[in-house]
Structure formats: C-alpha cells, structure tokens
Design an enzyme around this catalytic site. Sequence first.
Site, PDB file in Angstrom:
ATOM      1  CG  ASP A  15     -57.033 -23.771  -7.007  1.00 43.33           C
ATOM      2  OD1 ASP A  15     -57.148 -25.074  -5.606  1.00 43.33           O
ATOM      3  OD2 ASP A  15     -56.624 -23.091  -6.897  1.00 43.33           O
ATOM      4  CB  CYS A  16     -57.420 -27.467 -12.835  1.00 46.63           C
ATOM      5  SG  CYS A  16     -55.460 -26.926 -13.636  1.00 46.63           S
ATOM      6  CB  CYS A  19     -52.217 -26.856 -11.044  1.00 43.20           C
ATOM      7  SG  CYS A  19     -53.230 -25.567 -11.544  1.00 43.20           S
ATOM      8  CB  CYS A 360     -57.076 -21.031 -22.415  1.00 45.16           C
ATOM      9  SG  CYS A 360     -55.454 -19.513 -22.341  1.00 45.16           S
ATOM     10  CB  CYS A 362     -58.548 -23.984 -17.848  1.00 45.59           C
ATOM     11  SG  CYS A 362     -56.696 -23.254 -17.467  1.00 45.59           S
ATOM     12  CG  ASP A 404     -74.198 -63.998  -2.304  1.00 46.96           C
ATOM     13  OD1 ASP A 404     -73.980 -65.498  -3.128  1.00 46.96           O
ATOM     14  OD2 ASP A 404     -73.801 -64.109  -1.032  1.00 46.96           O
ATOM     15  CG  ASP A 687     -59.976 -20.574 -20.695  1.00 43.15           C
ATOM     16  OD1 ASP A 687     -59.994 -21.407 -21.838  1.00 43.15           O
ATOM     17  OD2 ASP A 687     -59.025 -20.144 -20.198  1.00 43.15           O
TER      18      ASP A 687
END
Length: 708
Positions: A15-16, A19, A360, A362, A404, A687
């Site tokens: 999930d991050c 990970c 931490c 995270c 353009d 955290d």
Amino acid sequence: MAAASPYRLRIEGMDCASCALKIETAVQRLPGVSDINVNYANGTLALRVDEDRTAPRTIAEKVRALGYTPVDAGAEPEPALPTKRVREPWWQGAKGRLVLMTAALFALAFLLAQVLPQWEQWLYSGAALISVIPFARRAVAGAMSGSPFTIETLMSVAALGAVAIGEAEEAAVVIVLFAVGELLETVAAGRARAGIEALIDLVPRVALRERSGAIEKVAAEELAVGDVVVVRPGDRVPSDGTVIDGASEVDEAPVTGESVPVLKEAGAKVFAGSINANGELRVEISHVAADNTIARIIHMVEEAQESKAPTARMIDRFSRWYTPAAMAVAALIIVVPPLAFGGDWMTWIYRGLATLLIACPCALVISTPAAIASGLAAGARQGLLIKGGAALETLGKVATVAFDKTGTLTRGRPQVTDIVPVGGSEESVLAVAAAVERNTSHPLGVAIVEAAEARGLDLPATFGGGIATPGKAVTARLKEGFASVGSPRHAAEQATLEAGTAETITALESQGKTVVVLMKGKSVEGLIALRDEPREDAAEGVRRLTDRGVRALMLTGDNRRTAEAIAAHLGLEARAELLPDAKLAEIGRLKAAGPIAMVGDGINDAPALAAASVGVAMGAGTDVALETADAALLKNRVTGIADLIALSQATLGNIWQNIAIALGLKAVFLVTTLFGVTTLWMAILADTGATVLVTANALRLIAYKPSK
C-alpha cells in the site's frame, strides 16, 4: 536456455512506495528475473522470468515471506478488459486480522493483570512478544532480501527493547497502534484505487450485436472491429465506434468530462461508456474491448502511477539513508548522555527507543506518490489524461504555452471562402487543386476536396500519389504535367507573382484567411482562400493562462497576416511561417528560458510535442491524442490547458503540504522525546497520525475541480 516469459502477480497489502521498493529489492536478487515493474498504486508486480532458473512459485513465496499476499498469478500480462477487484471487509483481510489479534492479546493481558497484578509484567511481555512475531519475521525476511532498514525493523527493535527495559505494557500498545496504522494505510490506498476503478463500471459487459438483420446479446469483449451494434436510448456504448445510422444526443461526461450532451449522427465517433440519450443508434465498432477509450484511460493512468515523479525519486533517495541515519541517532541518544553526562541508562534507552518509532519514514515516503496518484485520478475524471508524475509536476512549472493553430486554437475544419482564377475558371482551379490534394490528410487539403465534392466537380486523373514538401506544397502529376498546391511563399520561390496577384493575396490574408496557390509547372493558375474559425473557448483558454502569469503564443506554418489576425483576436503572440525545423528551433529557444508546454493535434506536431518540456495533445480520445504526447485533453477544449496547469499546481502544493506534515510532526515529537515528554505509544501514534494525515490530504485531490 529458455526465453524469459512475462509473469504478473497481484499483491494484497502493498500500500505504499516503501512496500513496493522492498518487494522490488527482494525480487531482483532472484536469478533469471528481469524487467521488474512494481506498481503499489495498482497493487501489481509485473516482470519477465526464466523459469529454468527461478520458478514462478518462488517469486510468490518471496513476496509472501515479506508479509504480503500474492494472488492471481499468471503468465498473461493483462486481461482483455480491466477487472474490478472484489473488496472484502477490513476485518477479513490479513492486516485486519492482525489488528484484531494484537488488540485481543493486549485486552487479554489487561484483564488478567487486573485479576493477577503480580503477573502484570509477564502478561504484557507475553502479549508483546507474541504480537511482534509477524513484524519481526517480516523484518528478518526484508534484511535477508536486501532491505535491512525497514519500518518493521525499527518497530521490532523498539518493541523488543521496551520489553527488555520493563516497559512491556507500552510495547504491547505500540504494536497494536502500528498494526492499526498499517490497516489505515490499506484502507486509504483502497480508496485511491477506487477512484480509477470507478471507470470500469462505465463499460457495459453486454452489447446488442446485429448480424444478418438479427440482433443478439453478446459479451462486450466478444465484439470485433467491424461489428455493428445497436445502442438504444439509455444504453451505454459498448466500445469505440462510428455511427452508421440514426441520430441522438450522447452524454460523454463519464468519459471526457464534457457536461453538455453531444449530437451524434452518421459519421460521428462515439466512445465506450458514453450514454445514449434519446434516439437509437447503429454503431460500427472501431476498437475491441481491450483497446477502447475507457480501457486505454485506465491502463494509461496505471502506467502513469508506475512512473515516478522527480520529487518522489528525491524522497526515495532520501529515505534510503534516512532510516539507517535515524537508527544511528537513536543509538547516540541511548549512549552519549549516560557515558558523557552520567545520565540514567534506562531513561535514555527509553528515549532512544521512542526516537526509533518517531523516525519511521512511512508518512514521508508516501507523501509524494499519494498526491501524484490522486492528482492523476482527478485528472482522468475531468478528461485530463497525464502520462506520469514527471509530466504532472512539470505542467505546474511551465512558463510558456505554445499552441499550434490549425486544429488546436481553431476548429481544424477550414472552409473554402474564395476562389480567384488567374488562367481559367473557378471550377477548373478547384477541380485541379482537389485532384492534387485528393490523398492528403492536411486540413486545408481536406477542405479543398470537400468543396469540390460539394460542387459535384469531376477531378482530373493523377498519376501516382501526391508528394508533400512539409510547410511548402503538395505536388502531383496530371495528364498535362505537374501541378502543385502550396503557400504563397513557395509560389514566389518558383515564379514571379504578378502585382495584382500579390495584392489579392495580401488582401485575403489581412482578413484572417489562409491562401494557397495552384500552379501548373511555373505558371500560377489561381488562388484559393480558406478560413478556419477559432474554437469557441480559445479566447477564454488564453485569458486563463495569462491570468496565471503563463505566457501564451502561437507557433504556425501559416502566413504572418493570417496568424497575426487570429492571434490579435485571441489575445496572444504569434510566430508565423515556421517550417517544421524552424518550429523545433523556436521550441528549443523558448525552452532555454524555462519549461514550455507545446499543444498540438498529436499528428503534424509530433516533433514539437516531443521537443517541449511537456507535450499536450488535443483530441477526443483518438489514438494519436492518447499515445503521442505527455498529456491529452479528452474534452478537446483550449481551456483544458489551464485546467492541467491548475491541477498540477494543486498537486505540487499538496506534495509540499504532505512533506511539511510528515517532517514537522517528527521534529516536534523528537524535541518532546529528548525532554522526556513523549512516551512510546505517543511516538508510534505520531507516526501513524502523520501517515493518516498525509494520506487524507492527498485523497482530497481526487475530488479536485479546476476553478473557472
């Protein structure tokens, strides 16, 4: 040796970004594995593997050892249609069960401690030691796979250290809070994924196919290019196609974000997922299900989420030394005060362990990718497709937007307004010019052919296809010799223009018209004037850019008078009579002064789009618009450029807010820890709280709508 084959794995619990990095580090150490692509936003791992050296089940086992759940393994890289994953209740997932287990152990220890107070320390120690086992196993697996400094390592060391110095109750609380924080990450990541997966619901799973006069109900993925489907009022279009019969208003808001229904008649394009309003349509399918607009949007956003933005790469590099540095600082906090100043060992060990928990990473690691993922999802829902975090970041920093003219600032469908014969009749001039332009795709050539067809003219035969000299002319061979249709400048290079002819060209161009010259050999046969009206929203789009302090200008190969007439009407600068190489040089010159965005139709402007800091293609879901540039505007509106820049600036602001939240909270709690105010459970709560705040702040972007 067997060739490496594609292998794809969906991973639950990833999930991050940290990970994903841990999984990538572990898998790349396996022999025979290459082309690793870990997408935490989509929860997938894709790679190529030589199965003689590493069996696919070994990859799944390696992922499982790190604490994640591999599912849906297979050799197929993509399903035919995007599939929506089934979401189970949080308490049925692995992280939910872990939260319930750790909370139950803590509650049991608490209740037994009330009955057996003399065993309190042992009860909480037992609960903490049992609860920490899953996290310690993941820490060991990470260390053995090349990631020794993971968040599980920090938490496990802190929890075990707390038990060792007699703070078992706090150790148990820390583990419960850490498990809850991981669960909240999963929930937040699920919400972010749902923002994209909502697009999957737009595509109907069945279609009404017409064959031999009979209508049959079939699965949408069975449709082939060339099939004819019937779309009744209220039905969604099953795949991209072209209307061959019928007329109806179609709601394209789910696909392009366009709020006003669009009238569709024979010859009009329709997109998968759009809703037919009030009349029956017969549609010839032009794209199979796996390649329709919705499928491509979903795959584009997924691929975009895989590519890291510059800020995300910077944070990744920072976090690689941040965690070991944090452990070193914690060790110094434990050792220096007792040895140098006679401090109490237990007090400073406790404060060092609290520092570990505060450190931490995270919240810091997730700060940028969470905002980028939400920004990409918000853009897709507004009809703004952006191919990656790098493009999303760059858009917010552009100093200049170059447009353009034809098909971008204008409608791209010029009409013939004047025919001025020099050596023949209007009909003969138009017929010969249409013959030369017969096979062209240039908007001016298409308009000339359409004008000839509207008059029912017979076109003279040509021998071979027309030869185009970009920015100058198209030449074809007729029975009586070569004929060309080109710019007045090209004509002047080939022959001397009579004074009357030159004056006529000047007069037509001063009216904002584009003039082309028909020549046979070295002789001028006639002039054809065309005008392409600006888009209805072009002036507003330019105004919104200038209001943001962004310079807007037009780069066109058209003549100077026409370009300046249109530019003056729209309120921007013009650079005219630019051949493709000159346009590229102008892009390079502007880019040297600051980031530049080039906006074009994605076909003739491909070199300029590629040369710019970020290229933006106009086009309502066309293949070129989706594939050529760094971003595409499905609404096909000039105002979409300002919307892109506004979304990018909102995303950049969100990123810096997230970084400030993550580092600010850590700084505050580090100070309070050194003064003995912060407890272990407060440290881990800080955290977890920072992670939740950062994720919630990023999710705000999903509902973002640019202001007008």
